[in-house]
Design a protein around this motif. Sequence first.
Motif, PDB file in Angstrom:
ATOM      1  N   SER A  36       0.763  -1.154  -0.036  1.00 16.84           N
ATOM      2  CA  SER A  36       0.021   0.102   0.045  1.00 16.84           C
ATOM      3  C   SER A  36       0.908   1.324  -0.187  1.00 16.84           C
ATOM      4  CB  SER A  36      -0.766  -0.074   1.294  1.00 16.84           C
ATOM      5  OG  SER A  36      -0.143   0.079   2.222  1.00 16.84           O
ATOM      6  N   LEU A  37       0.460   2.420  -0.534  1.00 15.61           N
ATOM      7  CA  LEU A  37       0.938   3.651  -0.529  1.00 15.61           C
ATOM      8  C   LEU A  37      -0.177   4.561  -0.119  1.00 15.61           C
ATOM      9  CD1 LEU A  37       3.000   3.533  -4.012  1.00 15.61           C
ATOM     10  CD2 LEU A  37       4.023   3.796  -1.422  1.00 15.61           C
ATOM     11  N   THR A  38       0.230   5.667   0.444  1.00 17.69           N
ATOM     12  CA  THR A  38      -0.483   7.029   0.685  1.00 17.69           C
ATOM     13  C   THR A  38      -0.030   8.017   0.264  1.00 17.69           C
ATOM     14  OG1 THR A  38      -0.850   5.860   2.809  1.00 17.69           O
ATOM     15  CG2 THR A  38      -1.458   8.148   2.731  1.00 17.69           C
ATOM     16  N   THR A  39      -0.856   8.944  -0.405  1.00 21.66           N
ATOM     17  CA  THR A  39      -0.566  10.062  -1.039  1.00 21.66           C
ATOM     18  C   THR A  39       0.281  11.048  -0.039  1.00 21.66           C
ATOM     19  OG1 THR A  39      -2.671  11.001  -0.538  1.00 21.66           O
ATOM     20  CG2 THR A  39      -2.576  10.076  -2.729  1.00 21.66           C
ATOM     21  N   GLN A  40       0.908  11.708  -0.573  1.00 17.24           N
ATOM     22  CA  GLN A  40       1.746  12.921   0.364  1.00 17.24           C
ATOM     23  C   GLN A  40       1.102  13.495   1.479  1.00 17.24           C
ATOM     24  OE1 GLN A  40       4.285  15.221  -2.206  1.00 17.24           O
ATOM     25  NE2 GLN A  40       6.112  13.597  -1.937  1.00 17.24           N
ATOM     26  N   ASP A  41      -0.348  13.694   1.047  1.00 16.11           N
ATOM     27  CA  ASP A  41      -1.267  14.733   1.866  1.00 16.11           C
ATOM     28  C   ASP A  41      -1.886  13.796   2.743  1.00 16.11           C
ATOM     29  OD1 ASP A  41      -3.260  13.717   0.159  1.00 16.11           O
ATOM     30  OD2 ASP A  41      -3.792  15.477  -0.453  1.00 16.11           O
ATOM     31  N   HIS A  42      -1.679  12.365   2.512  1.00 11.71           N
ATOM     32  CA  HIS A  42      -2.329  11.324   3.604  1.00 11.71           C
ATOM     33  C   HIS A  42      -4.036  11.305   3.191  1.00 11.71           C
ATOM     34  CE1 HIS A  42       1.503  10.673   5.265  1.00 11.71           C
ATOM     35  NE2 HIS A  42       1.510  11.831   5.669  1.00 11.71           N
ATOM     36  N   THR A  43      -4.277  11.824   2.231  1.00  7.79           N
ATOM     37  CA  THR A  43      -5.872  11.739   1.857  1.00  7.79           C
ATOM     38  C   THR A  43      -6.325  10.405   1.350  1.00  7.79           C
ATOM     39  OG1 THR A  43      -5.567  12.913   0.102  1.00  7.79           O
ATOM     40  CG2 THR A  43      -6.045  14.300   1.828  1.00  7.79           C
ATOM     41  N   THR A  44      -5.546   9.901   0.575  1.00  8.39           N
ATOM     42  CA  THR A  44      -5.812   8.700  -0.263  1.00  8.39           C
ATOM     43  C   THR A  44      -4.827   7.486  -0.024  1.00  8.39           C
ATOM     44  OG1 THR A  44      -6.841  10.111  -2.080  1.00  8.39           O
ATOM     45  CG2 THR A  44      -6.333   7.710  -2.428  1.00  8.39           C
ATOM     46  N   GLU A  45      -5.303   6.014   0.227  1.00 11.67           N
ATOM     47  CA  GLU A  45      -4.349   5.267  -0.014  1.00 11.67           C
ATOM     48  C   GLU A  45      -4.826   4.166  -0.839  1.00 11.67           C
ATOM     49  OE1 GLU A  45      -3.027   1.432   3.019  1.00 11.67           O
ATOM     50  OE2 GLU A  45      -4.427   2.990   3.899  1.00 11.67           O
ATOM     51  N   SER A  47      -3.904   0.440  -2.360  1.00 18.87           N
ATOM     52  CA  SER A  47      -3.387  -1.035  -2.003  1.00 18.87           C
ATOM     53  C   SER A  47      -3.748  -2.026  -3.008  1.00 18.87           C
ATOM     54  CB  SER A  47      -3.630  -1.470  -0.635  1.00 18.87           C
ATOM     55  OG  SER A  47      -4.851  -1.713  -0.471  1.00 18.87           O
TER      56      SER A  47
END
Length: 121
Positions: A36-45, A47
């Motif tokens: 999984s990866l999260t966008t830099q602004d942590h609004t979307t993940e 996976s």
Amino acid sequence: MTILCGDCREILKKLDDTSVDLVYIDPPFFTQKTPSLTTQDHTTEYSFEDRWDSLDDYLSFMREVLCQCKRVLKTTGSIFLHCDKSASHHLRILLDQVFGAENFQSEIIWTYRRWSRCSTL
């Protein structure tokens, strides 16, 4: 140039024989994990599941994909397969079986720097 994204098993079926100059494939790696990866602004993940019942199941899937890649590639075409150490040795043998060992040209090996190039003062 056209870039096609999606499930390669579905997309490849829609392509004509010997119609593609280049295939770049970034399949699951047989990690037996859920990357999984999260966008830099942590609004979307994002996976996906990379878990398989067995190595044979994974290689069967990859054989199906690679056979379709061979079908759509022109005789002058190239294929790049992105993989990691999880199954690279198995995939190399599979590539030789599908495309012929005599068609292997080279490999590209990524190296990762553990530390940033920036130094902290």
